[in-house]
Structures are given as structure tokens and as C-alpha cells.
Design an enzyme around this catalytic site. Sequence first.
Site, PDB file in Angstrom:
ATOM      1  CG  ASN A 198       1.681   0.208  -3.140  1.00  0.00           C
ATOM      2  OD1 ASN A 198       1.070   0.662  -4.125  1.00  0.00           O
ATOM      3  ND2 ASN A 198       2.188   0.980  -2.198  1.00  0.00           N
ATOM      4  NE  ARG A 199      -3.683  -6.396  -5.173  1.00  0.00           N
ATOM      5  CZ  ARG A 199      -4.607  -5.427  -5.166  1.00  0.00           C
ATOM      6  NH1 ARG A 199      -4.537  -4.449  -4.259  1.00  0.00           N
ATOM      7  NH2 ARG A 199      -5.578  -5.426  -6.046  1.00  0.00           N
TER       8      ARG A 199
END
Length: 220
Positions: A198-199
Amino acid sequence: MACVTDMDLDPSTMRKQYRSEIVLEDGLDEDPMRQFALWFRQAADSHLFEPNAMVVSTADAAGRPSSRTVLLKQFDARGFVFYTNYGSRKGREIDANPQVSLLFPWHPIARQVIVTGTAARVGRDETAAYFRSRPHGSQLGAWASEQSRVIPSRAELDRRYAELAARYPEGEQVPVPTEWGGIRVAPDEVEFWQGHENRLHDRLHYVRAGSGWRIERLCP
């Protein structure tokens, strides 16, 4: 102007979820060079292709940047060393502006190390010792190539190399070029980047603070 793209190769759809362990501050060494040594060993043990490859970014006196990939040849408490022709574009830019950035792009293990620091030439004795450790062909190549200069053809480069090979056959010592040598980048900042899902990546940033280092976490 219309944007021309290959509809079968759309970079905006290229995504990869990084799945790795969280990196916490209390698990880091207080010295970034020792932390780099640990990550470098892990990169090498992961059988990455040329884990010592790094992108060196420089800028000229007017601030125009340029980047290229070179190979790290030494690192210790003093910094990171690579070798080049001092008359090359990077050599000339370092002479004009010694502020340099290094990037180690260890993509297969979802890691990067980014170094910002000041570059300076290493001593001639250090350069000579490394030059004599290089393969014979690489020694000749350092003489044959006026790095970054315009050359009329590949044939001209091959001609120069052949002349040098005839002058210095295998087994004969090749002199160290006067305009070729080492550059050491002494770090002022070092960032260790670990990719996550999810970065929500880990970015642990070392900044010089007096005689030591301060570690801070950056938002991804």
C-alpha cells in the site's frame, strides 16, 4: 500534442505490492556506514546482479543535473569510492560542484539506499593500487577511452585499443593514466528505503549531527 503510447505496455498500470518486514529505528545501527555494510551484504547474499551498481548524480556549475550508473569499488567510514576518467562529464561536474547523490537500486529485494554527500579525489597511491588490480583489458580501456568526449566511430575506439594492446601486451605493466582515478563521496545524509504494501514504505534517514548522526523517519 497527442500522447503516443504502446497500448499493450501502459506504465500507469504497472504496480507491485512489496511484502517485507517493517524496519524500525531501534533495529538500526547508529552509524549509517555500518548499516550500509549490513544491507549491502544482504543484497549480495540475495544474488542480485551487480549489487554494487549505483546511480551517480552530479550537477554542473549552473545546476544542470546528469546521472549515470557506475560500480562502487570501496566503502568504509570515510565514504563511498568509484573510479572514472576525471575529464568525463561527471568528473568535470564534480570539479565544478562537488555535491553528489548516490542511489543503490536494489529492486528485487524492494530496497534502496540514497546517499547525499561531498565528492573529492582519492590519493594517487590509492588510485594506482586499484588500477593495478584491474584486468589487463580494463587497464587498456582506461587509456583508450577519453570518456564522454565525442569520437567519430566505433572503429576509432577499437583502433586505439588495438594500438595499446600492441604497446602493452598481457603481462606487461600498464602505467596509470594521469586523468583517471578514484572519487570518494563523504556522506552528509543517508536514507534507507524499504518497500511495503500500500506504498507505506519505511524511509529511515540519517543526518549528520556534530560528530555523530541523527536518525529520523520520513513519510513515504
